[in-house]
Enzyme design. Structure first.
Site, short mmCIF file in Angstrom:
data_model
loop_
_atom_site.label_atom_id
_atom_site.label_comp_id
_atom_site.label_asym_id
_atom_site.label_seq_id
_atom_site.Cartn_x
_atom_site.Cartn_y
_atom_site.Cartn_z
N PRO A 2 0.67 -1.03 -0.06
CA PRO A 2 -0.13 -0.04 -0.14
C PRO A 2 1.03 1.31 0.35
CG PRO A 2 -0.56 -1.15 2.48
CD PRO A 2 0.81 -2.22 1.42
N GLU A 3 0.56 1.94 -0.93
CA GLU A 3 1.02 3.36 -1.17
C GLU A 3 0.31 4.09 -0.22
OE1 GLU A 3 2.52 4.87 -4.26
OE2 GLU A 3 3.01 2.96 -4.91
#
Ligand SMILES: [Zn+2]
Length: 292
Positions: A2-3
């Site tokens: 996840p960013e």
């Protein structure tokens, strides 16, 4: 992995359930994730009320009513889901039994009757409890760069951070000590929108006198645009990301260059092709015709 937009999406999904609720029961099902859980994790959380749910870089920060902060990182594959206490436990659903409940590592039962469950198949996530007063002096946060979704990121900030740097622009944007939370996907997308090559020297965004170039202003603006659009779309669901209500994010359908090697450049009138190169071990996707 996840960013920032995916983590922000999770924060916005959890916030209505968590803020104001008391943790009436905490079930910690293993001694560790990426790191051991803090000592007395369950005892320190049980009975606490959550006063706020914030985010710094890719960390979720749950402020507790005893001036401690529960810090949560999703690692590569961590996710939260919210369930109502009245709902049948997933494991009891017979033929619909979900295999992935084996990776439910922590459960928070709330005073509202809701349950928040942390699932993480690869276990690169982790949780910490840190006093609020010293939170940003903690090694996790001491060297974290500016927030790209806050008010700190503008052309002047990029010029100040990148002045004199010969490193490629892509590498400078991924440097978490300069800007926090930007990853491969959103950097690739922002550079395409800005028409800037990932291989250009980072220092080229500052003039000799240290003032930002026009390109620095444009890049700062499109980074925020890309992140805000991604948050609005619920993030990008590439492997494991889901929002806290189980919905997929759909920003991946808006990618212009990321993971699109060989595709026609989407910029009107460009006619170029999306290329893939490897820079310091990471794939970069860009158009060699319109990104300079
Ligand atoms: Zn192009």
């Amino acid at each position: 992995m996840p960013e920032l937009p995916e983590v922000e999406t999770v924060r916005r999904g959890l916030a209505p359930a968590l803020i104001g609720a008391q943790l009436v029961f905490v079930d910690q099902r293993r001694p560790d994730l990426r790191f051991p859980f803090p000592e007395n994790f369950v005892a320190r959380l049980t009975g606490r009320r959550v006063e706020a749910l914030g985010r710094r870089a890719k960390y979720l920060l749950a402020d507790l009513d005893d001036a401690q902060v529960l810090v949560m990182h999703l690692g590569m594959s961590g996710s939260f889901r919210i369930e109502d206490e009245s709902a049948a436990p997933r494991g009891d659903l017979g033929p619909f039994k979900r295999k992935d409940t084996a990776h439910d590592h922590v459960e928070f039962r709330l005073s509202t009757g809701k349950r928040i469950i942390y699932n993480d198949p690869r276990r690169f996530g982790f949780m910490q409890i840190i006093p609020r007063k010293t939170l940003f002096e903690h090694p996790l946060f001491r060297n974290v760069g500016i927030e790209p979704l806050g008010n700190e990121l503008d052309g002047a900030a990029l010029a100040r951070l990148f002045a004199g740097k010969a490193a490629p622009l892509k590498a400078a944007l991924l440097d978490q000590t300069l800007i926090a939370g930007l990853g491969n996907i959103y950097v690739s997308e922002a550079l395409h929108r800005a028409g800037l090559s990932p291989r250009r020297a980072a220092g080229s965004l500052a003039r000799k006198d240290g003032k930002p170039t026009e390109r620095a202003h444009v890049l700062a603006r499109v980074i925020r645009d890309v992140l805000e659009e991604a948050v609005a779309a619920g993030g990008s669901s590439l492997r494991d990301h889901r929002q806290a209500d189980g919905a997929l994010g759909y920003f991946q359908h808006s990618f212009r260059v990321y993971d699109r090697e060989g595709a026609a450049c989407p910029r009107a009138g460009c006619g170029g092709t999306v290329k893939r190169v490897v820079q310091s071990g990471r794939a970069s996707f860009f158009c060699g015709s319109c990104q300079r």
